[in-house]
Design a protein around this motif. Structure first.
Motif, short mmCIF file in Angstrom:
data_model
loop_
_atom_site.label_atom_id
_atom_site.label_comp_id
_atom_site.label_asym_id
_atom_site.label_seq_id
_atom_site.Cartn_x
_atom_site.Cartn_y
_atom_site.Cartn_z
N UNK A 1 0.85 -1.19 0.00
CA UNK A 1 0.00 0.00 0.00
C UNK A 1 0.88 1.24 0.00
N UNK A 2 0.60 2.15 -0.90
CA UNK A 2 1.31 3.42 -0.91
C UNK A 2 0.40 4.52 -0.37
N UNK A 3 0.99 5.49 0.24
CA UNK A 3 0.25 6.60 0.82
C UNK A 3 0.86 7.89 0.32
N UNK A 4 0.03 8.79 -0.17
CA UNK A 4 0.51 10.04 -0.72
C UNK A 4 -0.29 11.20 -0.15
N UNK A 5 0.34 12.36 -0.12
CA UNK A 5 -0.34 13.60 0.23
C UNK A 5 0.08 14.64 -0.80
#
Length: 85
Positions: A24-28
């Motif tokens: 899982x990748x998380x970006x802002x």
């Protein structure tokens, strides 16, 4: 506002590290100044408050810490959001 931005950045980094082993990748999306009606309205207000020219407000105040020395557009932010989705 600043505390909220730092909170989002910290949360994003923490969740990204914890979720990485699950693929899982998380970006802002954290752009610098986005040229919006609110920012446009702030230019003359800052000119009056600080006794600066329009160019000084834009270059020395608003874009001072922005590496590109250009405003981000709302369309660019939207495009990135669509890409990440």
């Amino acid at each position: 506002y600043v505390a909220a931005k730092h909170g989002i950045a910290g949360l994003t980094k923490t969740v990204a590290l914890e979720a990485a082993t699950f693929g899982i990748t998380v970006n802002a999306i954290c752009p610098g100044y986005v040229w919006t009606p609110l920012v446009e309205k702030q230019v003359p207000e800052t000119m009056a408050a600080r006794g600066l020219t329009r160019e000084q407000v834009i270059n020395d105040v608003l874009l001072h810490a922005q590496s590109t020395k250009q405003f981000v557009t709302a369309e660019e932010v939207a495009g990135l959001a669509v890409f990440l989705a």
